[in-house]
Design a protein around this motif. Structure first.
Motif, PDB file in Angstrom:
ATOM      1  N   ALA A 127       8.492   6.219  -5.481  1.00 55.27           N
ATOM      2  CA  ALA A 127       7.876   7.402  -4.889  1.00 55.27           C
ATOM      3  C   ALA A 127       7.427   8.371  -5.976  1.00 55.27           C
ATOM      4  CB  ALA A 127       8.870   8.088  -3.946  1.00 55.27           C
ATOM      5  N   GLN A 128       8.188   8.473  -7.075  1.00 57.41           N
ATOM      6  CA  GLN A 128       7.867   9.385  -8.176  1.00 57.41           C
ATOM      7  C   GLN A 128       8.082   8.663  -9.508  1.00 57.41           C
ATOM      8  OE1 GLN A 128      10.623  12.565  -7.062  1.00 57.41           O
ATOM      9  NE2 GLN A 128       8.903  13.809  -6.349  1.00 57.41           N
ATOM     10  N   PRO A 129       7.075   7.929  -9.976  1.00 60.53           N
ATOM     11  CA  PRO A 129       7.205   7.205 -11.252  1.00 60.53           C
ATOM     12  C   PRO A 129       7.470   8.174 -12.403  1.00 60.53           C
ATOM     13  CG  PRO A 129       5.270   6.473 -10.028  1.00 60.53           C
ATOM     14  CD  PRO A 129       5.771   7.708  -9.335  1.00 60.53           C
ATOM     15  N   VAL A 130       8.332   7.758 -13.322  1.00 62.79           N
ATOM     16  CA  VAL A 130       8.702   8.576 -14.474  1.00 62.79           C
ATOM     17  C   VAL A 130       8.423   7.793 -15.742  1.00 62.79           C
ATOM     18  CG1 VAL A 130      10.595   9.754 -15.661  1.00 62.79           C
ATOM     19  CG2 VAL A 130      10.482   9.787 -13.155  1.00 62.79           C
ATOM     20  N   GLU A 131       7.758   8.446 -16.705  1.00 61.04           N
ATOM     21  CA  GLU A 131       7.494   7.784 -17.989  1.00 61.04           C
ATOM     22  C   GLU A 131       8.737   7.832 -18.871  1.00 61.04           C
ATOM     23  OE1 GLU A 131       4.910   6.016 -18.347  1.00 61.04           O
ATOM     24  OE2 GLU A 131       4.050   6.737 -16.466  1.00 61.04           O
ATOM     25  N   GLY A 132       8.796   6.902 -19.811  1.00 61.99           N
ATOM     26  CA  GLY A 132       9.968   6.789 -20.663  1.00 61.99           C
ATOM     27  C   GLY A 132      11.044   5.922 -20.050  1.00 61.99           C
ATOM     28  N   THR A 133      10.660   5.122 -19.072  1.00 62.14           N
ATOM     29  CA  THR A 133      11.588   4.238 -18.367  1.00 62.14           C
ATOM     30  C   THR A 133      11.091   2.803 -18.471  1.00 62.14           C
ATOM     31  OG1 THR A 133      10.416   4.399 -16.261  1.00 62.14           O
ATOM     32  CG2 THR A 133      12.062   6.097 -16.728  1.00 62.14           C
ATOM     33  N   ILE A 134      11.713   1.922 -17.719  1.00 58.02           N
ATOM     34  CA  ILE A 134      11.300   0.527 -17.671  1.00 58.02           C
ATOM     35  C   ILE A 134       9.822   0.403 -17.291  1.00 58.02           C
ATOM     36  CG2 ILE A 134      12.105   0.285 -15.282  1.00 58.02           C
ATOM     37  CD1 ILE A 134      12.800  -2.618 -15.865  1.00 58.02           C
ATOM     38  N   LEU A 135       9.327   1.337 -16.481  1.00 52.71           N
ATOM     39  CA  LEU A 135       7.912   1.298 -16.090  1.00 52.71           C
ATOM     40  C   LEU A 135       6.996   1.384 -17.303  1.00 52.71           C
ATOM     41  CD1 LEU A 135       7.730   3.619 -12.949  1.00 52.71           C
ATOM     42  CD2 LEU A 135       7.530   1.133 -13.007  1.00 52.71           C
ATOM     43  N   SER A 136       7.323   2.263 -18.241  1.00 54.68           N
ATOM     44  CA  SER A 136       6.481   2.451 -19.421  1.00 54.68           C
ATOM     45  C   SER A 136       6.445   1.197 -20.279  1.00 54.68           C
ATOM     46  CB  SER A 136       6.994   3.632 -20.253  1.00 54.68           C
ATOM     47  OG  SER A 136       7.026   4.811 -19.483  1.00 54.68           O
ATOM     48  N   VAL A 137       7.580   0.540 -20.424  1.00 58.56           N
ATOM     49  CA  VAL A 137       7.645  -0.661 -21.258  1.00 58.56           C
ATOM     50  C   VAL A 137       6.928  -1.816 -20.571  1.00 58.56           C
ATOM     51  CG1 VAL A 137       9.191  -2.310 -22.363  1.00 58.56           C
ATOM     52  CG2 VAL A 137       9.750   0.126 -22.364  1.00 58.56           C
ATOM     53  N   ILE A 138       7.102  -1.954 -19.266  1.00 62.41           N
ATOM     54  CA  ILE A 138       6.364  -2.992 -18.537  1.00 62.41           C
ATOM     55  C   ILE A 138       4.864  -2.768 -18.675  1.00 62.41           C
ATOM     56  CG2 ILE A 138       5.819  -3.865 -16.233  1.00 62.41           C
ATOM     57  CD1 ILE A 138       8.717  -3.445 -15.455  1.00 62.41           C
ATOM     58  N   ALA A 139       4.431  -1.511 -18.547  1.00 60.58           N
ATOM     59  CA  ALA A 139       2.994  -1.207 -18.647  1.00 60.58           C
ATOM     60  C   ALA A 139       2.460  -1.539 -20.034  1.00 60.58           C
ATOM     61  CB  ALA A 139       2.765   0.264 -18.322  1.00 60.58           C
ATOM     62  N   ALA A 140       3.216  -1.206 -21.080  1.00 56.56           N
ATOM     63  CA  ALA A 140       2.779  -1.501 -22.440  1.00 56.56           C
ATOM     64  C   ALA A 140       2.682  -3.003 -22.673  1.00 56.56           C
ATOM     65  CB  ALA A 140       3.750  -0.868 -23.444  1.00 56.56           C
ATOM     66  N   PRO A 176      12.767   7.656 -25.899  1.00 54.95           N
ATOM     67  CA  PRO A 176      13.409   8.963 -26.088  1.00 54.95           C
ATOM     68  C   PRO A 176      12.411  10.090 -26.322  1.00 54.95           C
ATOM     69  CG  PRO A 176      14.526   7.276 -27.387  1.00 54.95           C
ATOM     70  CD  PRO A 176      13.244   6.673 -26.895  1.00 54.95           C
ATOM     71  N   ARG A 177      11.259   9.776 -26.899  1.00 52.66           N
ATOM     72  CA  ARG A 177      10.251  10.819 -27.110  1.00 52.66           C
ATOM     73  C   ARG A 177       9.541  11.187 -25.808  1.00 52.66           C
ATOM     74  NH1 ARG A 177      10.041   8.177 -32.152  1.00 52.66           N
ATOM     75  NH2 ARG A 177       8.638   6.536 -31.434  1.00 52.66           N
ATOM     76  N   GLN A 178       9.599  10.293 -24.837  1.00 59.23           N
ATOM     77  CA  GLN A 178       8.966  10.574 -23.548  1.00 59.23           C
ATOM     78  C   GLN A 178       9.898  11.286 -22.580  1.00 59.23           C
ATOM     79  OE1 GLN A 178       7.734   6.260 -23.245  1.00 59.23           O
ATOM     80  NE2 GLN A 178       5.912   7.192 -22.346  1.00 59.23           N
ATOM     81  N   MET A 179      11.207  11.200 -22.819  1.00 56.18           N
ATOM     82  CA  MET A 179      12.158  11.802 -21.892  1.00 56.18           C
ATOM     83  C   MET A 179      13.232  12.551 -22.678  1.00 56.18           C
ATOM     84  SD  MET A 179      14.500  10.059 -18.903  1.00 56.18           S
ATOM     85  CE  MET A 179      13.187   8.942 -18.439  1.00 56.18           C
ATOM     86  N   ALA A 180      13.301  13.849 -22.465  1.00 57.86           N
ATOM     87  CA  ALA A 180      14.242  14.683 -23.224  1.00 57.86           C
ATOM     88  C   ALA A 180      15.686  14.278 -22.983  1.00 57.86           C
ATOM     89  CB  ALA A 180      14.040  16.154 -22.854  1.00 57.86           C
ATOM     90  N   LEU A 181      15.980  13.815 -21.767  1.00 60.00           N
ATOM     91  CA  LEU A 181      17.343  13.395 -21.439  1.00 60.00           C
ATOM     92  C   LEU A 181      17.816  12.277 -22.370  1.00 60.00           C
ATOM     93  CD1 LEU A 181      19.797  13.418 -19.514  1.00 60.00           C
ATOM     94  CD2 LEU A 181      18.539  11.815 -18.059  1.00 60.00           C
ATOM     95  N   VAL A 188      17.931   4.807 -25.987  1.00 58.65           N
ATOM     96  CA  VAL A 188      16.708   4.423 -25.302  1.00 58.65           C
ATOM     97  C   VAL A 188      17.043   4.240 -23.824  1.00 58.65           C
ATOM     98  CG1 VAL A 188      15.693   3.329 -27.331  1.00 58.65           C
ATOM     99  CG2 VAL A 188      17.097   1.963 -25.763  1.00 58.65           C
ATOM    100  N   ASP A 189      16.031   4.104 -22.995  1.00 59.14           N
ATOM    101  CA  ASP A 189      16.271   3.906 -21.570  1.00 59.14           C
ATOM    102  C   ASP A 189      16.921   2.538 -21.340  1.00 59.14           C
ATOM    103  OD1 ASP A 189      15.814   4.623 -18.668  1.00 59.14           O
ATOM    104  OD2 ASP A 189      14.733   2.721 -18.799  1.00 59.14           O
ATOM    105  N   ALA A 190      17.999   2.524 -20.565  1.00 62.03           N
ATOM    106  CA  ALA A 190      18.757   1.285 -20.364  1.00 62.03           C
ATOM    107  C   ALA A 190      17.943   0.246 -19.606  1.00 62.03           C
ATOM    108  CB  ALA A 190      20.055   1.588 -19.623  1.00 62.03           C
TER     109      ALA A 190
END
Length: 603
Positions: A127-140, A176-181, A188-190
C-alpha cells in the motif's frame, strides 16, 4: 547456467535450490539486523520459512518446463509467505511466473522481462512502498538485468545475471543512505540482504554447478556476521502491535478493495501478494480479527497468524539463555506474560463454521459475546505444529534453549503438536513439559518457569522445580451450566440433569492424570462463589502461603467475590483474577469459575 544457452527448467530449479538454502543458512544474521518495518527480530525466520515452503514444494520435484516450474514456485511462495519481506518476495516470484507461464525455456531477454514484471508486481503489493528496502534492491537488480539483455547476447542469461548481482550488492549497500532508521542502527535492510543472499546462492550454482546444491550453503558475512543478538530501539506502535497474516482463497479477489478496507481499519505495512484466486495478506494492526473479517468478505480465510511484535521485541531483548513458551489454554495474567516475554501459541476456535485464533484473532470478551448468539456450541482444536515451529524459531534466534510448558496431554492434542514441532529442530534445543493441568493451573506452572528462567536458572533446574510443583499445583472449577462440558465429554452425562433440575452447582477438579473429574456438588447457586471458596480452603493445608489465580468465564463480579472469599480463608502471597479463554471457556461455558493454587515461591 551455461554461457550462450537458454536457461532450462532443471538448471533453474537447482539454481533456486542453492539460493533458498543460502537464505536459510543466513537466517540468524538476518534476524539480528532486522529493524524495519519494526525491530521484531524475525525477518530471517520469515524469509527462510517462505523459501522453505518452496523447497519442500515446487523445488522438491524435477521439472522440464520453466513456466510450469515458476508457476508452482510462485503459488508455493504465496501459500507459505511469512512476514513483510516474505510476502514481498512471494509476490516477486509470483509476478515472475506470470510473465513466463507458457515458456519452456528462458533466454536473457525473457528472463529480464520476467524479473522486471516481478519487481513491478512486488511494488504493487504494498500500500505504501518504501525505498531503502527489499523493493529497492529488487528494482536495481531488475533494471540492470534488463539493460544487460538489451546490450548482449539474448541467449546468454549468465553474464547478465552476474552483472545484475553486482548492481544488487551496490543497492543493498545504499539502503542505509535511503532510510535514516537503518543508518542509526548501523545495518542494511534485512529483507534486502535476504534477497541478495538468494542471488548469491544462485551465483554459487552459476559458478560451481550442481556441487553448489549438494554442499551446505554457508551464511554470508558482511552485514550478517554480528557476534550476538542486536537490540534496536525502534519503537513499535502499540496500537498496531500485531503482525497479522492469512491466505485468502476465492474467485475474482479484488486486491484494491481489500487494501482500502484494511487502510480504513487503521492497518499499516500492508502487503497483499498473489492473484485473482489466491492472496497472501499481511499487515500490522491493532485487531487481527478485523483483518480476518475484512478478508472473509471476499473469500475463504486460511492460515491465520498473528504475532505480537512488542512481545517478539521483548523476547529478542531478554538476556537469559532459556525462554518459556506456552499455549493459549494457559490463562496467564497479562502483566506476567508481558514481564517475562512469554511466547503464547494460540489454539483454534470454531464458531458457526468460522475459525478464530484464541485470545488473538478473537479476544476473550468477544468470544463470549459471539458464543452467546452462536447457533452451535463452539469447538476448539490444537494449534498446528507450524504455529509452534514459528514460535520456537523466533525464540531460538535469540536464545540458547526453549522450554514449552503445555496443556495436559490427556485433555488435548496440543502438547503432541508442540512435540512434533520440537522434533523438527535438528539442534534439539526445545524441551516439552506436560503440566498435567490447564487454564489457571497451567498458568501457575508457566509463571514459575518464566521467573526461574529470568533468574538465569538452567533448563535442568527449571524442569526439576516444575516436576516438584506439578503435583502441588491444584485446580478446581464450578459451572452453573455444564451442558458444554457434558457434550464435550469432560463431565459425565449423569451429572447434567442433577445440575439442570436443582439449585445445586457441580464442582470439578483436575485429577492427577490431567483430566477434569467430578469433585462434588455445592448446595447453592446464589452463593456459589463463597461456597466454592470454603470448599477449596477445606482441601488445603492451613499453614503454607499460596500463589492463587482465579479465572472466570464472562463472570467478573462472581470472580471478584470468589477471590475475596479466598483471601479471607487462605494465606496468599500473590493472586490474580483473569478471564478464562476460549480454549477452556468453550467447554466450561459462560459463568464458570476456576481456582488454581500453588505453594508460593517462598513457602
Amino acid at each position: 547456467m551455461p554461457d550462450a544457452r537458454p536457461l532450462t527448467a532443471p538448471a533453474l530449479r537447482l539454481a533456486l535450490i542453492a539460493g533458498a538454502r543460502r537464505v536459510i543458512a543466513a537466517r540468524d544474521g538476518l534476524n539480528r539486523i532486522n529493524v524495519f518495518p519494526v525491530a521484531d527480530g524475525d525477518t530471517g525466520n520469515n524469509l527462510a520459512s517462505t523459501l522453505g515452503s518452496v523447497l519442500h514444494g515446487a523445488l522438491s520435484q524435477p521439472s522440464q518446463h520453466v513456466g510450469d516450474l515458476l508457476s508452482r514456485v510462485g503459488n508455493d511462495a504465496i501459500d507459505g509467505a511469512r512476514g513483510n519481506s516474505g510476502a514481498i518476495l512471494a509476490q516477486f516470484l509470483h509476478g515472475v511466473a506470470e510473465r513466463v507461464r507458457n515458456l519452456p525455456e528462458l533466454d536473457a531477454r525473457s528472463l529480464a522481462a520476467a524479473v522486471r514484471q516481478g519487481a513491478q508486481s512486488a511494488r504493487q503489493a504494498l500500500a505504501q512502498p518504501v525505498e531503502g528496502t527489499i523493493l529497492s534492491v529488487i528494482a536495481a537488480f531488475a533494471e540492470e538485468l534488463d539493460a544487460a539483455a538489451g546490450e548482449g547476447n539474448q541467449a546468454d542469461a549468465r553474464s547478465g545475471f552476474v552483472r545484475a548481482l553486482v548492481r544488487a550488492r551496490r543497492a543493498l549497500a545504499d539502503t542505509p543512505r535511503q532510510m535514516a532508521l537503518l543508518q542509526r542502527a548501523g545495518v542494511v535492510d534485512a529483507g534486502a540482504q535476504g534477497f541478495v543472499d538468494l542471488l548469491e546462492g544462485i551465483a554459487e550454482f552459476v559458478e560451481g554447478g550442481p556441487r553448489a546444491v549438494r554442499v551446505r550453503a554457508s551464511a554470508p558475512g558482511a552485514a550478517n556476521d554480528a557476534a550476538g543478538p542486536t537490540v534496536h530501539d525502534h519503537a513499535i506502535d502499540p496500537t498496531r502491535r500485531w503482525c497479522t497474516e492469512c491466505l485468502l482463497l476465492g474467485e475474482a479477489l479484488d486486491r484494491d478493495r481489500l487494501r482500502a478496507a484494511l487502510e480504513a481499519g487503521g492497518a499499516d505495512s500492508i502487503v497483499i501478494a498473489g492473484g485473482a484466486s489466491r492472496l497472501r495478506v499481511h499487515a500490522h494492526t491493532g485487531s487481527p480479527q478485523a483483518l480476518f473479517d475484512a478478508c472473509a468478505v471476499q473469500g475463504h480465510v486460511e492460515g491465520m497468524k498473528a504475532d505480537d511484535m512488542i512481545r517478539q521485541q521483548a523476547v529478542a531483548a531478554a538476556t537469559q539463555s532459556l525462554v518459556v513458551v506456552t499455549d493459549s489454554a494457559a490463562d496467564l495474567p497479562d502483566d506476567i506474560a508481558e514481564r517475562h516475554a512469554i511466547g503464547v501459541v494460540p489454539a483454534r476456535v470454531d464458531l458457526d463454521g468460522r475459525d478464530y485464533l484464541d485470545k488473538v484473532g478473537l479476544s476473550t470478551g468477544e468470544f463470549y459475546r459471539r458464543m452467546a448468539v452462536s447457533r452451535q456450541l463452539p469447538r476448539t482444536s490444537q494449534p498446528p505444529p507450524g504455529d509452534f515451529r514459528r514460535q520456537f524459531e523466533l525464540s531460538l534466534a535469540h536464545h540458547a534453549r526453549v522450554l514449552y510448558v503445555g496443556l495436559s496431554r490427556a485433555l488435548s492434542g496440543t502438547l503432541q503438536s508442540g512435540e512434533h514441532a520440537a522434533a523438527r529442530d535438528p539442534s534439539g534445543r526445545v524441551r516439552v513439559f506436560d503440566t498435567v493441568n490447564a487454564a489457571c493451573g497451567q498458568a501457575l506452572l508457566v509463571w514459575r518457569a518464566a521467573e526461574l528462567a529470568a533468574e538465569g536458572r538452567s533448563e535442568t533446574d527449571v524442569v526439576a522445580e516444575l516436576e516438584r510443583l506439578r503435583p502441588l499445583t491444584r485446580m478446581w472449577a464450578i459451572a452453573p451450566d455444564i451442558s458444554h462440558a457434558v457434550r464435550g465429554g469432560r463431565i459425565p452425562r449423569w451429572a447434567a440433569p442433577i445440575a439442570r433440575l436443582s439449585a445445586l452447582t457441580p464442582m470439578a477438579k483436575m485429577s492427577a492424570d490431567g483430566r477434569m473429574t467430578v469433585a462434588g456438588i455445592l448446595l447453592t447457586r446464589a452463593h456459589a462463589p463463597e461456597a466454592f471458596a470454603r470448599r477449596v480452603a477445606r482441601q488445603l493445608e492451613s499453614g503454607p502461603r499460596w500463589r492463587v489465580i482465579v479465572g472466570h468465564c464472562d463472570a467478573r463480579p462472581q470472580g471478584e467475590r470468589l477471590l475475596a472469599a479466598l483471601r479471607a480463608r487462605l494465606t496468599i502471597s500473590e493472586d490474580r483474577l483473569v478471564e478464562t479463554g476460549a480454549a477452556i471457556g468453550a467447554h466450561a461455558g459462560q459463568g464458570a469459575l476456576i481456582v488454581a493454587v500453588q505453594p508460593a515461591p517462598d513457602a
